[in-house]
Motif scaffolding. Structure first.
Motif, short mmCIF file in Angstrom:
data_model
loop_
_atom_site.label_atom_id
_atom_site.label_comp_id
_atom_site.label_asym_id
_atom_site.label_seq_id
_atom_site.Cartn_x
_atom_site.Cartn_y
_atom_site.Cartn_z
N ALA A 4 0.81 -1.22 0.00
CA ALA A 4 0.00 0.00 0.00
C ALA A 4 0.84 1.27 0.00
O ALA A 4 0.29 2.37 -0.04
CB ALA A 4 -0.92 -0.01 1.21
N PHE A 5 2.16 1.14 0.06
CA PHE A 5 3.05 2.30 0.08
C PHE A 5 4.15 2.13 -0.97
O PHE A 5 4.49 1.00 -1.31
CB PHE A 5 3.68 2.48 1.46
N PRO A 6 4.73 3.21 -1.45
CA PRO A 6 5.82 3.10 -2.43
C PRO A 6 7.08 2.52 -1.80
O PRO A 6 7.26 2.56 -0.58
CB PRO A 6 6.05 4.54 -2.89
N VAL A 7 7.96 2.01 -2.64
CA VAL A 7 9.27 1.52 -2.21
C VAL A 7 10.31 2.09 -3.17
O VAL A 7 10.04 2.26 -4.36
CB VAL A 7 9.31 -0.03 -2.18
N ASP A 8 11.49 2.42 -2.65
CA ASP A 8 12.58 2.93 -3.48
C ASP A 8 13.52 1.79 -3.86
O ASP A 8 13.94 1.02 -2.99
CB ASP A 8 13.37 4.01 -2.75
N LEU A 9 13.83 1.69 -5.14
CA LEU A 9 14.85 0.78 -5.63
C LEU A 9 16.14 1.57 -5.72
O LEU A 9 16.22 2.56 -6.46
CB LEU A 9 14.46 0.22 -7.01
N VAL A 10 17.15 1.18 -4.95
CA VAL A 10 18.42 1.89 -4.88
C VAL A 10 19.48 1.03 -5.57
O VAL A 10 19.69 -0.12 -5.18
CB VAL A 10 18.82 2.17 -3.41
N LEU A 11 20.12 1.60 -6.60
CA LEU A 11 21.10 0.86 -7.40
C LEU A 11 22.46 1.53 -7.34
O LEU A 11 22.58 2.74 -7.56
CB LEU A 11 20.62 0.81 -8.86
N THR A 12 23.48 0.73 -7.04
CA THR A 12 24.86 1.21 -7.02
C THR A 12 25.60 0.51 -8.15
O THR A 12 25.55 -0.71 -8.27
CB THR A 12 25.52 0.87 -5.67
N ARG A 13 26.27 1.33 -8.99
CA ARG A 13 27.02 0.80 -10.13
C ARG A 13 28.47 1.22 -10.05
O ARG A 13 28.83 2.14 -9.33
CB ARG A 13 26.41 1.31 -11.44
N VAL A 14 29.31 0.55 -10.82
CA VAL A 14 30.74 0.86 -10.85
C VAL A 14 30.95 2.26 -11.43
O VAL A 14 30.42 2.59 -12.49
CB VAL A 14 31.50 -0.19 -11.71
N ASN A 15 31.72 3.08 -10.72
CA ASN A 15 32.10 4.42 -11.17
C ASN A 15 30.91 5.26 -11.65
O ASN A 15 31.00 5.96 -12.65
CB ASN A 15 33.14 4.35 -12.28
N ALA A 16 29.79 5.17 -10.94
CA ALA A 16 28.59 5.93 -11.30
C ALA A 16 27.88 6.36 -10.02
O ALA A 16 28.03 5.71 -8.98
CB ALA A 16 27.66 5.07 -12.16
N PRO A 17 27.12 7.43 -10.10
CA PRO A 17 26.37 7.85 -8.91
C PRO A 17 25.31 6.80 -8.53
O PRO A 17 24.82 6.06 -9.39
CB PRO A 17 25.67 9.14 -9.35
N VAL A 18 24.99 6.74 -7.27
CA VAL A 18 23.89 5.89 -6.81
C VAL A 18 22.60 6.45 -7.38
O VAL A 18 22.38 7.67 -7.36
CB VAL A 18 23.83 5.87 -5.27
N ILE A 19 21.75 5.58 -7.94
CA ILE A 19 20.48 6.04 -8.49
C ILE A 19 19.33 5.39 -7.72
O ILE A 19 19.44 4.25 -7.26
CB ILE A 19 20.37 5.76 -10.00
N THR A 20 18.26 6.15 -7.59
CA THR A 20 17.09 5.69 -6.85
C THR A 20 15.84 5.90 -7.70
O THR A 20 15.64 6.98 -8.25
CB THR A 20 16.94 6.47 -5.53
N TYR A 21 15.05 4.85 -7.80
CA TYR A 21 13.76 4.92 -8.50
C TYR A 21 12.67 4.58 -7.50
O TYR A 21 12.78 3.59 -6.78
CB TYR A 21 13.71 3.90 -9.65
N THR A 22 11.61 5.37 -7.49
CA THR A 22 10.47 5.07 -6.63
C THR A 22 9.47 4.22 -7.40
O THR A 22 9.08 4.57 -8.52
CB THR A 22 9.79 6.38 -6.17
N VAL A 23 9.10 3.09 -6.80
CA VAL A 23 8.11 2.19 -7.39
C VAL A 23 6.81 2.40 -6.61
O VAL A 23 6.71 1.99 -5.45
CB VAL A 23 8.56 0.72 -7.30
#
Length: 95
Positions: free
Chosen positions: A39-58
């Motif tokens: 019933a609430f959103p969740v953030d997908l947090v992705l860490t990649r090599v030599n790249a900023p951490v990115i976050t997507y809200t689902v």
């Protein structure tokens, strides 16, 4: 060749983060799918090599699939508003 890792079910309380995939030996090309059935959103947090951490809200009741290169960590993070549940699945080129 892609390797489909087992689907993982999550049930996360408010303000909690949890890692569901880690490749700390240099990263791997991967596809990540999150199905948020709560019933609430969740953030997908992705860490990649030599790249900023990115976050997507689902948002609640939706899903998201992303393909990306050199993935190190895929994690889920809930907000203080409430926890959520669903599934996450990762497919990788190789481990």
């Amino acid at each position: 060749m892609a390797l489909l890792l087992p689907e993982q079910t999550f049930n996360i309380g408010p303000s909690i983060g949890k890692s569901y995939f880690e490749d700390l030996q240099g990263g791997t090309n991967a596809t990540v799918t999150v199905n948020n059935q709560g019933a609430f959103p969740v953030d997908l947090v992705l860490t990649r090599v030599n790249a900023p951490v990115i976050t997507y809200t689902v948002p609640d009741g939706t899903s998201l699939t992303l393909a990306l290169g050199l993935l190190l960590v895929a994690a889920l993070l809930t907000s203080a508003a409430g926890g959520t549940n669903g599934t996450i699945q990762v497919a990788v080129d190789s481990l």
